[in-house]
Design a protein around this motif. Structure first.
Motif, short mmCIF file in Angstrom:
data_model
loop_
_atom_site.label_atom_id
_atom_site.label_comp_id
_atom_site.label_asym_id
_atom_site.label_seq_id
_atom_site.Cartn_x
_atom_site.Cartn_y
_atom_site.Cartn_z
N ALA A 159 0.84 -1.19 0.00
CA ALA A 159 0.00 0.00 0.00
C ALA A 159 0.88 1.24 0.00
O ALA A 159 1.92 1.27 0.67
N VAL A 160 0.43 2.29 -0.74
CA VAL A 160 1.17 3.54 -0.85
C VAL A 160 0.18 4.69 -0.79
O VAL A 160 -0.90 4.64 -1.41
N SER A 161 0.52 5.72 0.00
CA SER A 161 -0.35 6.89 0.10
C SER A 161 -0.27 7.74 -1.18
O SER A 161 0.67 7.61 -1.96
N LYS A 162 -1.23 8.62 -1.36
CA LYS A 162 -1.26 9.45 -2.57
C LYS A 162 -0.06 10.37 -2.68
O LYS A 162 0.45 10.62 -3.76
N ASP A 163 0.40 10.90 -1.55
CA ASP A 163 1.55 11.81 -1.59
C ASP A 163 2.88 11.08 -1.56
O ASP A 163 3.95 11.71 -1.52
N LYS A 164 2.86 9.70 -1.57
CA LYS A 164 4.04 8.85 -1.62
C LYS A 164 4.90 8.92 -0.35
O LYS A 164 5.99 8.36 -0.31
N LYS A 165 4.41 9.58 0.69
CA LYS A 165 5.19 9.67 1.92
C LYS A 165 5.04 8.42 2.79
O LYS A 165 5.96 8.06 3.52
N TRP A 166 3.88 7.80 2.72
CA TRP A 166 3.63 6.59 3.50
C TRP A 166 3.59 5.38 2.57
O TRP A 166 3.05 5.44 1.46
N SER A 167 4.16 4.30 3.03
CA SER A 167 4.04 3.02 2.32
C SER A 167 4.09 1.89 3.34
O SER A 167 4.65 2.05 4.43
N LYS A 178 8.27 8.79 4.94
CA LYS A 178 9.30 9.71 4.47
C LYS A 178 8.94 11.11 4.95
O LYS A 178 8.17 11.83 4.31
N ALA A 179 9.50 11.51 6.09
CA ALA A 179 9.20 12.81 6.66
C ALA A 179 9.75 13.93 5.79
O ALA A 179 9.15 15.01 5.67
N SER A 180 10.92 13.72 5.20
CA SER A 180 11.54 14.70 4.30
C SER A 180 12.57 13.96 3.47
O SER A 180 12.75 12.74 3.61
N ASP A 181 13.26 14.71 2.60
CA ASP A 181 14.29 14.08 1.79
C ASP A 181 15.45 13.57 2.63
O ASP A 181 16.19 12.68 2.22
N LYS A 182 15.59 14.11 3.83
CA LYS A 182 16.70 13.72 4.70
C LYS A 182 16.30 12.77 5.83
O LYS A 182 17.16 12.13 6.43
N TRP A 183 15.02 12.71 6.16
CA TRP A 183 14.60 11.98 7.34
C TRP A 183 13.53 10.95 6.99
O TRP A 183 12.49 11.30 6.44
N GLN A 184 13.80 9.68 7.33
CA GLN A 184 12.86 8.60 7.06
C GLN A 184 12.67 7.75 8.31
O GLN A 184 13.60 7.57 9.09
N TRP A 185 11.44 7.24 8.46
CA TRP A 185 11.09 6.39 9.59
C TRP A 185 10.51 5.07 9.07
O TRP A 185 9.92 5.02 7.99
N SER A 186 10.65 4.03 9.88
CA SER A 186 10.04 2.74 9.54
C SER A 186 9.70 1.97 10.80
O SER A 186 10.35 2.15 11.84
N PHE A 187 8.68 1.13 10.70
CA PHE A 187 8.28 0.26 11.80
C PHE A 187 8.15 -1.16 11.27
O PHE A 187 7.53 -1.41 10.24
N LEU A 188 8.76 -2.11 11.97
CA LEU A 188 8.67 -3.53 11.63
C LEU A 188 8.02 -4.25 12.80
O LEU A 188 8.52 -4.18 13.93
N GLY A 189 6.91 -4.92 12.55
CA GLY A 189 6.20 -5.62 13.62
C GLY A 189 5.81 -7.03 13.22
O GLY A 189 5.56 -7.31 12.04
N ASN A 190 5.77 -7.92 14.20
CA ASN A 190 5.41 -9.31 13.93
C ASN A 190 4.73 -9.92 15.15
O ASN A 190 5.18 -9.72 16.29
N ILE A 191 3.63 -10.60 14.92
CA ILE A 191 2.94 -11.39 15.95
C ILE A 191 2.80 -12.80 15.42
O ILE A 191 2.26 -13.01 14.33
N SER A 192 3.28 -13.76 16.19
CA SER A 192 3.27 -15.15 15.75
C SER A 192 2.66 -16.02 16.84
O SER A 192 3.00 -15.88 18.02
N GLN A 193 1.76 -16.91 16.44
CA GLN A 193 1.14 -17.85 17.38
C GLN A 193 1.29 -19.25 16.81
O GLN A 193 0.76 -19.57 15.74
#
Length: 820
Positions: free
Chosen positions: A248-256, A293-308
């Motif tokens: 999934a990708v947001s319209k402004d391409k900042k979120w994916s 993608k907060a800006s051209d210089k700053w990027q954030w990411s989250f990795l999550g996992n739940i396993s049963q």
């Protein structure tokens, strides 16, 4: 015979690196609308031209590191073109249909950096989904490599160059991931943490890796999940379960975001074993990777996992035939009771990258791993050991005719574990001219709450058998034995353990010229300090340093050669399982195991049958001290926790990969390994992972006239491991080996839709980028591979028999793959 000359010349030199040439390659097959190969298609890019042969195959060199256009022209078909940007030496497979209408393909950008210069092997993620295997995925591919060994198709665990399962590093997006603690059998594992549907890059090193990669002695698997640029979805369904992944990708391409859900049921595999069971497993997980993608210089990411993972196992009966033709034997077992295991894991990580300037970047990583595990079982087994009725006309043919041994055993466990592992890390990267400086600092807090209570009682012919490690003073029949009756095996402990770790690394890489040759070298240092504490525990602070160095040279020769030399010290501070001894007690002052690694390697790239091939040869030697010895039972490792041994591992790995079939990538691998240990200066004996010989083959093919019909072959042959003795036995008295491990898995796939050769014209399928149906045969030749032995005594002859515990038999599977 020319291709074997470099092998003879460099059999003791060895190692590889990628070429520094500024070209890449595009290859593939051109078809018409009737799926027939088109001969005589002119393919051009820049000043290079090529033409398809009678099978429609072509290959053309293109400039790298820039956007170029590849054009396809034919006298009776309309022109087609493709824009793409490839890295140096990249090989992009592009198959297409040509029609009577001009077609402009989309732009393709490949960012898969070759890392041979660092001794790192890179895989194409797109092919992994189709390679057959009982545990399909990245680990399934690794097991075909030289130096990587496993004799358990139900497990995703692997040993590398004489190490065990706990000596391998695994990273996802630069974040270290963990696996459950209590698992003792491969069929209990369920799902690997790595979700193949989310993967973009796969890098693997079998040894001699850089300082930035951590504190394990054997290997590193570095996975990068993709950052999607448009909406997409993939679906896989088979008799073993299914998976769904969504981009999934947001319209402004900042979120994916990419999210994957998986479900697996191993009943199809386990029911092919000799033990008849009521088996109801449930393995499921959900995993997501969110990027901002907060800006051209700053990027954030989250990795999550739940396993049963729920493992419910109720054995009913088992019959194993063994012995010789002249003296056939049979073991028949009847069970009561069941096993109920639970492994729930929760993982979350936040990563942020800040580009300070064009040459300097910072990364901050925080992660938490929480696992809740329980292992409960009460299984009562009654057995008969005897001779088989071999009279074909008899009503009891195949049954026990004469009993040599009758007995029973009761296995009990109530094991619980709760572990929380938190990490905080900062990393820096600075590029300056031909230099690269990397550094990092990390703090880890491990909190483990563990209760172990398990025992085994064995009865033979009405007499309780005493523990093998206890030899009481006995003067029977003159003096009656008055000692207590004890379980055959017994472990009971409660451990509340905390471990604080602080680690740091720094390394410098430089690329230069030496005369007409190109050279690259890397120097680095790791440090780790840790302290073990907890209830009634007070360990001392321990600190270790690990210097490492790599050197690679590419001579300006007519033959495309690259040589690499690696030397380094690899300290492995003990994890919780390495602190716990055979009795379940934690030994807080266990030292780090130390390994001095030396690797010599050679990469030789050449053409055979006018197609590209590469021969990679690596020789290695590891000298290990302060070794923490262990026993291996299935995939369960139990440590002595006393650093009372020295060991070594030496070997030679060969891998030839290339286009054995035009447009496909296959490889043949061979490995020789010898690893031994010296416990308390008693002399050197084989370690539990002394695999000796390994042969692997991964082969891809397609029908020339129907390229949409593909074949995938996965073959592994390993000589037997020294795992045939009882786990409690003295290894200096028993060095039994299991039989050789032989396995062939084959898969056939019919591709109905492939975006590389054109989209479907049917309305329902017009949005599909890929649609295929596969048929798989696991263990094609129905080989009987044993993972351990069950030891039974003959009451008459006082002989102990090792009855093999066989793995899965031949199994058939259907698999559907679809991508939007």
């Amino acid at each position: 015979m020319n291709i074997f000359k470099p092998l003879v010349c460099f059999i003791f030199l060895l190692t590889g690196i990628t070429s520094f040439a500024q070209t890449a390659f595009v290859k593939g097959v051109v078809l018409d609308k009737k799926s027939k190969p088109v001969e005589g298609v002119n393919v051009s890019c820049a000043n290079n031209t090529a033409q398809t042969n009678d099978k429609g195959f072509f290959q053309i060199a293109v400039p790298s590191d820039e956007t170029v256009t590849v054009e396809f022209t034919h006298v009776s078909l309309k022109k087609a073109s493709l824009k793409l940007s490839l890295k140096s030496k990249e090989v992009y497979v592009f198959n297409m249909y040509m029609s009577d209408q001009e077609e402009q393909m989309g732009e393709v950008i490949i960012n898969n950096n070759k890392k041979s210069v660092q001794g790192i092997l890179t895989f194409e993620a797109k092919d992994i989904r189709f390679i057959p295997g009982a545990n399909a995925g990245i680990e399934n591919i690794l097991k075909t490599l030289p130096g990587v060994n496993s004799n358990n198709e139900l497990s995703t665990q692997y040993s590398v160059r004489g190490g065990n399962y706990d000596e391998n590093l695994v990273y996802v997006n630069e974040i270290e991931v963990y696996r459950p603690f209590l698992i003792r059998s491969g069929q209990q594992e369920g799902l690997s943490f790595i979700n193949t549907d989310l993967v973009q890059n796969i890098d693997f090193s079998a040894g001699g890796f850089q300082a930035k990669y951590g504190d394990k002695m054997s290997s590193v698997l570095d996975i990068t999940y993709r950052n999607p640029t448009q909406f997409g979805a993939s679906l896989e369904m088979s008799f073993l379960g299914g998976s769904l992944a969504v981009d999934a990708v947001s319209k402004d391409k900042k979120w994916s975001a990419i999210t994957g859900v998986r479900y697996r049921n191993n009943s199809l595999l386990v029911n092919s074993q000799e033990t008849q069971t009521n088996y109801t497993p449930t393995f499921a997980d959900i995993q997501t990777n969110i990027n901002y993608k907060a800006s051209d210089k700053w990027q954030w990411s989250f990795l999550g996992n739940i396993s049963q993972n729920k493992y419910l196992y109720q054995p009913l009966t088992r019959q194993t035939n063994f012995g010789t033709v002249n003296e056939p034997m049979v073991l028949a077992v009847y069970y009561q009771g069941k096993e109920k295991d639970l492994y729930n894991t929760y993982f979350g990580a936040i990563k942020t990258t800040y580009q300070v300037n064009d040459t300097f970047s910072l990364k901050f990583i925080g992660s938490v791993f929480h696992t809740i595990e329980q292992e409960y079982f009460d299984i009562y087994a009654q057995y008969r050991l005897g001779e088989v009725d071999t009279n074909i006309g008899s009503d009891s043919y195949g049954d026990i005719q004469f009993s040599r041994g009758i007995g029973s055993q009761l296995n009990h466990a109530r094991n619980d574990l709760d572990a929380l592992i938190a990490n905080l890390e900062i990393k820096g990267l600075n590029n300056w001219k031909q230099n690269q400086i990397e550094w990092g600092v990390k703090y880890t807090k491990e909190s483990i709450r563990d209760r172990i209570s398990e025992w085994e009682v064995i009865d033979s012919a009405g007499f309780s058998i005493r523990p093998p490690i206890i030899v009481p003073k006995n003067d029977e029949p003159y003096v009656p034995y008055s000692g207590l009756l004890l379980p055959y095996q017994f472990v009971k402990a409660v451990n509340f353990t905390d471990i604080d770790r602080f680690s740091a690394y720094a390394q410098w890489s430089h690329k230069d010229n030496l005369g007409t040759a190109e050279i690259w070298y890397n120097l680095g240092m790791r440090m780790q300090s840790w302290e073990v504490s907890g209830d009634n525990l007070s360990g001392k602070v321990q600190t270790v340093f690990s210097p490492r160095a790599q050197f690679a040279i590419k001579p300006d020769w007519k033959k495309d050669m690259l040589f690499r030399f690696t030397i380094g010290l690899y300290n492995q501070p003990p994890f919780y399982r390495e602190l716990r001894d055979y009795d379940g007690a934690v030994q807080p002052d266990v030292k780090a195991q130390k390994s001095l690694n030396i690797v010599l390697a050679n990469d030789y790239s050449f053409k055979m049958w006018q197609r590209p091939f590469k021969l990679v040869t690596e020789a290695y030697y590891k000298n290990m001290t302060d070794v923490n010895t262990y026993t291996l039972d299935n995939v369960r490792i139990r440590y002595a926790a006393n650093n009372n041994a020295a060991a070594f591992a030496q070997g030679l790995d060969l891998r030839l990969n290339g286009e054995f079939v035009p447009g496909t990538d296959s490889w043949i691998s061979f490995g020789y390994l010898k690893t031994e240990e010296n416990i308390d200066d008693k002399g050197y004996i084989s370690r539990p992972t002394d695999q000796r010989l390994k042969f692997g083959l991964l082969f891809q093919d397609y029908m020339p006239k129907i390229p949409s019909l593909k074949l995938y072959l996965n073959l592994v042959y390993n000589t037997g491991l020294p795992g045939g003795s009882p786990s409690y036995s003295d290894p200096y008295l028993y060095q039994n080996r299991l039989n050789d491990y032989r396995r062939v898995d084959v898969g056939f796939s019919k591709v109905f839709i492939d975006q590389k050769v054109g989209m479907s014209t049917k309305k329902f399928f017009k949005n599909f980028k890929e649609l295929s149906l596969g048929f798989e045969i696991f263990n094609l030749f129905n080989n009987q591979n044993a993972i351990t032995n069950t030891w039974v005594r003959d009451v008459y002859t006082k002989t102990e028999y090792g009855i093999p515990n066989y793995m899965t038999e031949r199994v058939f599977n259907l698999k559907l793959n679809a991508r939007l």
